[in-house]
Design a protein around this motif. Structure first.
Motif: not given
Ligand SMILES: [Zn+2]
Ligand SMILES: [Zn+2]
Length: 347
Positions: A98, A101, A113-114, A116
């Motif tokens: 992201c 974060c 935290r996100e 992928r």
């Protein structure tokens, strides 16, 4: 952009299960701003792909479109990409983050935290073509072969895990599991200065390969006297244990192999649902257990440099190669525990 040379559709591997690996025909994606269209050269099958195909990966849902260990050539670039010539050969760093974060801001974007992963939670590079952000590409020097380049991503994870253990100069190491990650942890730990390294595996062929790749001893993982044999080979308990298996037995062995006050780095993907660990012994012996997930750019560049310097015997690591239209056979081959790294080429 030479769009007239790019067809409208292409082949892309679709995995519904280990027995149902097919080639899907999908539209060729177009690169947006900051993105690049690439033609795949070679893509590796990872242990996590096998977990995913068997429906046992905690973070990959079926069906999925794999390919996160990918060497490719730039075919076209989107607006704003100015530093990548058409035809440039690259290896992709597949973590998609992201950038906002706390972990990303601290430079630890491998645990965004996100997070992928390209080819795990998004369609990957086991295809004729794919699109990815330009900042996920590492240009390759000409002297690195395609097969060697395909090992950069798998080696980046061990480089990161070894970095978590701190300086290894003069310290002893045990590596549990002599699959691709365990073997590459062996290589990275040796380069980081480890004085003695023992490795374990159930299979004799994998133990022999580990000895060829520089292990001081390679022991059967199911030997009831494993701990004593390893301590004899290391001249005492291990300063650091890398668990590349992450099952109840390997973690129990790790706790008994490591010295009091030592460190266990958990590299293998654990079983979904969790694994029992003797926390009484962890507390009593002040053992530090730390996870290691993927890598950041620094690890990736270090892995590329290790590959470039010839630290990895590519011919010994790559045990099978299949063309893209035999992806089903490639996945089936990976089910054979004698295989180490299986590659898919896109001729
Ligand atoms: Zn992988
Ligand atoms: Zn983030």
């Amino acid at each position: 952009m030479p769009e007239e040379t790019v067809p409208e559709t292409m082949r892309q591997v679709l995995v519904r299960s280990l027995e149902d690996v097919t080639l899907d025909i999908v539209p060729v994606p177009e690169p947006g701003a900051g993105e690049v269209l690439l033609r795949t050269v070679v893509a590796g099958i990872c242990g996590s792909d096998m977990h995913a195909a068997q429906g046992s990966h905690p973070f990959i849902d079926l069906p999925y479109r794999p390919g996160h260990e990918v060497v490719a050539r730039v075919e076209a670039v989107g607006p704003g990409v100015t530093d990548l010539p058409i035809g440039q050969r690259v290896v992709i760093e597949p973590n998609l983050t992201c950038g906002r974060c706390a972990q990303c801001r601290a430079g630890r974007y491998n645990i965004c935290r996100e997070l992928r992963v390209f080819g795990c939670q998004t369609p990957g590079g086991m295809a004729d073509r794919f699109v990815i952000a330009a900042d996920r590409l590492h240009p390759l020097p000409d002297e690195v072969s395609d097969a060697a380049a395909a090992l950069v991503e798998p080696l980046a994870t061990p480089v990161h895990a070894v970095r978590k253990a701190g300086p290894l100069t003069g310290r002893t190491v045990a590596v549990l599991g002599a699959g691709p990650i365990g073997l590459l942890v062996l290589v990275a730990a040796r380069r980081a200065g480890a004085s003695r390294i023992v490795i374990t595996d159930l299979l004799a062929t994998k133990r022999e390969r580990a000895l060829r790749m520089g292990a001081d001893a390679a022991l059967p993982a199911d030997d009831p006297d494993l701990v004593a044999a390893a301590h004899a080979a290391l001249d005492g308990p291990a300063d650091v244990v890398f668990d590349c298996v992450t099952r109840e037995r390997s973690l129990a062995q790790a706790i008994d192999l490591v010295t009091k006050g030592g460190q266990i780095v958990v590299v293998g993907v654990g079983a979904s649902g969790g694994t029992s660990v003797r926390m009484d012994l962890v507390q009593d012996r002040e053992i530090r257990i730390e996870g290691a997930l993927m890598y950041v750019g620094e690890d990736f560049r270090a892995a590329l440099e290790l590959i470039r310097s010839g630290a990895v015997d590519v011919a010994d690591m790559v045990t099978a190669t299949f063309p893209l239209d035999q992806a089903d056979r490639a996945f089936a081959a990976c089910g054979d525990p004698e295989q180490v790294k299986v590659l898919i080429t896109v001729p």
